[in-house]
Design a protein around this motif. Structure first.
Motif, PDB file in Angstrom:
ATOM      1  N   LEU A 149       0.464  -0.790  -0.046  1.00 29.78           N
ATOM      2  CA  LEU A 149       0.341   0.275  -0.103  1.00 29.78           C
ATOM      3  C   LEU A 149       1.033   1.483  -0.299  1.00 29.78           C
ATOM      4  N   ALA A 150       0.584   2.050  -1.098  1.00 24.22           N
ATOM      5  CA  ALA A 150       1.162   3.590  -0.715  1.00 24.22           C
ATOM      6  C   ALA A 150       0.401   4.806  -0.669  1.00 24.22           C
ATOM      7  N   CYS A 151       0.653   5.713  -0.335  1.00 21.61           N
ATOM      8  CA  CYS A 151       0.732   6.857  -0.654  1.00 21.61           C
ATOM      9  C   CYS A 151       1.306   7.842  -1.327  1.00 21.61           C
ATOM     10  N   SER A 152       1.146   8.188  -2.775  1.00 21.86           N
ATOM     11  CA  SER A 152       2.042   8.938  -3.326  1.00 21.86           C
ATOM     12  C   SER A 152       1.797   9.952  -3.397  1.00 21.86           C
ATOM     13  N   PHE A 153       3.130  11.431  -3.050  1.00 26.13           N
ATOM     14  CA  PHE A 153       2.719  12.148  -3.032  1.00 26.13           C
ATOM     15  C   PHE A 153       3.288  13.223  -4.985  1.00 26.13           C
ATOM     16  N   ASP A 154       3.702  12.925  -5.355  1.00 29.24           N
ATOM     17  CA  ASP A 154       4.585  12.734  -6.780  1.00 29.24           C
ATOM     18  C   ASP A 154       4.199  12.276  -7.846  1.00 29.24           C
ATOM     19  N   GLY A 155       2.952  10.922  -7.900  1.00 28.08           N
ATOM     20  CA  GLY A 155       2.848   9.848  -9.006  1.00 28.08           C
ATOM     21  C   GLY A 155       3.973   8.683  -8.690  1.00 28.08           C
ATOM     22  N   THR A 156       5.144   9.069  -8.088  1.00 27.75           N
ATOM     23  CA  THR A 156       5.394   7.400  -8.697  1.00 27.75           C
ATOM     24  C   THR A 156       5.860   6.245  -7.423  1.00 27.75           C
ATOM     25  N   THR A 157       5.660   5.417  -8.034  1.00 28.02           N
ATOM     26  CA  THR A 157       5.416   4.344  -7.110  1.00 28.02           C
ATOM     27  C   THR A 157       6.693   3.410  -6.506  1.00 28.02           C
ATOM     28  N   PRO A 158       6.463   2.945  -5.589  1.00 31.29           N
ATOM     29  CA  PRO A 158       7.033   1.863  -4.886  1.00 31.29           C
ATOM     30  C   PRO A 158       6.909   0.160  -5.074  1.00 31.29           C
ATOM     31  N   ARG A 159       7.549  -0.780  -5.680  1.00 30.36           N
ATOM     32  CA  ARG A 159       7.345  -2.345  -5.436  1.00 30.36           C
ATOM     33  C   ARG A 159       7.689  -3.018  -4.485  1.00 30.36           C
ATOM     34  N   PHE A 160       7.058  -4.473  -4.666  1.00 31.97           N
ATOM     35  CA  PHE A 160       8.051  -4.802  -3.836  1.00 31.97           C
ATOM     36  C   PHE A 160       9.395  -5.325  -5.223  1.00 31.97           C
ATOM     37  N   ALA A 161      10.860  -5.146  -4.059  1.00 30.27           N
ATOM     38  CA  ALA A 161      11.776  -6.720  -4.799  1.00 30.27           C
ATOM     39  C   ALA A 161      10.862  -7.788  -5.496  1.00 30.27           C
ATOM     40  N   PRO A 162      11.673  -7.971  -6.572  1.00 28.95           N
ATOM     41  CA  PRO A 162      11.819  -9.137  -7.219  1.00 28.95           C
ATOM     42  C   PRO A 162      11.402 -10.008  -6.848  1.00 28.95           C
ATOM     43  N   ASN A 163      12.578 -10.410  -5.335  1.00 32.05           N
ATOM     44  CA  ASN A 163      12.800 -11.569  -5.222  1.00 32.05           C
ATOM     45  C   ASN A 163      11.484 -12.115  -4.176  1.00 32.05           C
ATOM     46  N   ALA A 164      10.523 -10.572  -3.450  1.00 30.65           N
ATOM     47  CA  ALA A 164       9.645 -10.870  -2.602  1.00 30.65           C
ATOM     48  C   ALA A 164       8.339 -12.086  -3.090  1.00 30.65           C
ATOM     49  N   LYS A 165       8.286 -11.520  -4.332  1.00 28.45           N
ATOM     50  CA  LYS A 165       7.433 -12.638  -5.192  1.00 28.45           C
ATOM     51  C   LYS A 165       7.831 -14.156  -5.729  1.00 28.45           C
ATOM     52  N   ILE A 166       8.756 -14.140  -5.351  1.00 32.41           N
ATOM     53  CA  ILE A 166       9.203 -16.034  -5.754  1.00 32.41           C
ATOM     54  C   ILE A 166       8.411 -17.259  -4.852  1.00 32.41           C
ATOM     55  N   GLY A 167       8.025 -16.826  -3.061  1.00 29.61           N
ATOM     56  CA  GLY A 167       7.363 -17.483  -2.428  1.00 29.61           C
ATOM     57  C   GLY A 167       8.229 -19.171  -2.209  1.00 29.61           C
ATOM     58  N   LYS A 168       8.939 -18.975  -2.474  1.00 28.26           N
ATOM     59  CA  LYS A 168       9.345 -20.477  -2.632  1.00 28.26           C
ATOM     60  C   LYS A 168      10.816 -20.423  -2.135  1.00 28.26           C
ATOM     61  N   ILE A 169      10.961 -21.493  -1.376  1.00 25.29           N
ATOM     62  CA  ILE A 169      12.891 -22.144  -1.114  1.00 25.29           C
ATOM     63  C   ILE A 169      13.580 -23.494  -0.210  1.00 25.29           C
ATOM     64  N   ALA A 170      14.105 -24.045  -1.010  1.00 22.66           N
ATOM     65  CA  ALA A 170      14.342 -24.935  -1.195  1.00 22.66           C
ATOM     66  C   ALA A 170      14.482 -25.950   0.011  1.00 22.66           C
ATOM     67  N   ASN A 171      14.691 -25.528   1.214  1.00 16.97           N
ATOM     68  CA  ASN A 171      14.560 -26.154   2.303  1.00 16.97           C
ATOM     69  C   ASN A 171      12.766 -26.447   2.581  1.00 16.97           C
ATOM     70  N   GLN A 172      12.878 -27.307   2.644  1.00 17.40           N
ATOM     71  CA  GLN A 172      11.454 -28.218   3.174  1.00 17.40           C
ATOM     72  C   GLN A 172      10.904 -28.441   4.607  1.00 17.40           C
ATOM     73  N   GLU A 173      12.220 -28.104   5.132  1.00 23.54           N
ATOM     74  CA  GLU A 173      11.211 -28.446   6.043  1.00 23.54           C
ATOM     75  C   GLU A 173      10.594 -27.256   7.315  1.00 23.54           C
ATOM     76  N   LEU A 174      10.552 -26.935   8.351  1.00 22.58           N
ATOM     77  CA  LEU A 174       9.768 -25.594   8.554  1.00 22.58           C
ATOM     78  C   LEU A 174      10.408 -24.504   8.501  1.00 22.58           C
ATOM     79  N   THR A 175      10.403 -23.062   8.126  1.00 25.69           N
ATOM     80  CA  THR A 175      11.807 -22.241   8.106  1.00 25.69           C
ATOM     81  C   THR A 175      11.338 -21.067   8.665  1.00 25.69           C
ATOM     82  N   ILE A 176      11.807 -20.713   8.929  1.00 26.14           N
ATOM     83  CA  ILE A 176      11.657 -18.836  10.206  1.00 26.14           C
ATOM     84  C   ILE A 176      12.572 -18.230   9.443  1.00 26.14           C
ATOM     85  N   TYR A 177      12.446 -16.937   8.943  1.00 23.28           N
ATOM     86  CA  TYR A 177      13.120 -15.894   8.778  1.00 23.28           C
ATOM     87  C   TYR A 177      12.559 -14.666   9.838  1.00 23.28           C
ATOM     88  N   TYR A 178      13.541 -14.112  10.473  1.00 25.44           N
ATOM     89  CA  TYR A 178      13.336 -13.073  11.604  1.00 25.44           C
ATOM     90  C   TYR A 178      14.232 -11.944  11.712  1.00 25.44           C
TER      91      TYR A 178
END
Length: 249
Positions: A149-178
């Motif tokens: 979600l964004a509120c733009s003051f000048d018409g530009t917008t941010p975006r998710f980094a391409p890697n943020a849309k991958i949604g998968k990792i090789a590790n199959q066990e429960l994995t938590i990034y924090y």
């Protein structure tokens, strides 16, 4: 109302409470970890503004370039959290905090403000219906059901980094990034660690301890992200009941 709020600074950080978990005597490991995390972020322009009471009433935001999230854009603020709880709700504090963020952004010549949201409101995310009253709109999406979600003051917008849309990792066990940005993370990690040890559930904890690691994460992230069987599940902190639901998949 401005006189009722204070901003955390390098000078007062050690003496002020951090809103989420208020302890007056025995130190709380999650709070102290957050305090250390903040001490490194404040010089980068990170803002933590709170009601000058023993209450959970605060806003936390940072320049997007140094915000620990896989979101990219130029000259934006990233709003991590806006929280008003308990008897302090309905008194205009949330509005005052958001207006402060907007005024700060405009004074510093920012292009806008962005935050993590979802198609349906999720726990551990700021109230997006409230944010939309201030002009926030969806400018990007990522599975499962997350929105930038964004509120733009000048018409530009941010975006998710391409890697943020991958949604998968090789590790199959429960994995938590924090990371250590939220005081509740420490106890969530310990709860999951103890449950998994008692029930022979393999689990990997990956601490995000640099800005680069945060920007390169394979999923959306506010301070926490859960994967299971290689798939991204949630940014919500887990209790045992929620963890059991994930492990049944």
């Amino acid at each position: 109302m401005d006189t009722e709020f204070i901003n955390l600074t390098s000078e007062n950080l050690l003496h002020e409470h951090l809103c989420c978990i208020i302890r007056s005597r025995k130190p709380h490991p999650g709070v102290e970890a957050k305090r250390q995390w903040l001490s490194d972020r404040l010089p980068e322009g990170h803002v933590f503004r709170k009601l000058n009471e023993k209450a959970t009433v605060f806003i936390e935001y940072a320049p997007l370039e140094t915000a620990w999230v896989p979101v990219v854009g130029d000259n934006y603020y990233y709003l991590y959290c806006l929280w008003v709880s308990g008897s302090y709700k309905g008194k205009g504090y949330g509005k005052a905090l958001m207006e402060y963020c907007f005024a700060d952004a405009k004074e510093k010549g920012k292009s806008g403000i962005c935050m993590l949201g979802a198609k349906r409101q999720k726990t551990w995310l700021s109230d997006q219906a409230f944010a939309k009253e201030f002009g926030f709109e969806c400018v990007d999406t990522a599975d499962p059901g997350y929105e930038l979600l964004a509120c733009s003051f000048d018409g530009t917008t941010p975006r998710f980094a391409p890697n943020a849309k991958i949604g998968k990792i090789a590790n199959q066990e429960l994995t938590i990034y924090y990371d250590m940005q939220c005081p509740y993370i420490h106890q969530s990690v310990e709860t999951i660690r103890q449950y998994c040890a008692a029930n022979d559930v393999p689990v990997s904890f990956i601490q995000v301890d640099t800005l680069q690691k945060a920007k390169e994460l394979p999923c959306v992230f506010n301070n926490w992200a859960v994967f299971y069987k290689g798939n991204f599940e949630t940014v919500n902190l887990l209790d045992v009941a929620y963890l059991k639901r994930i492990l049944k998949k």
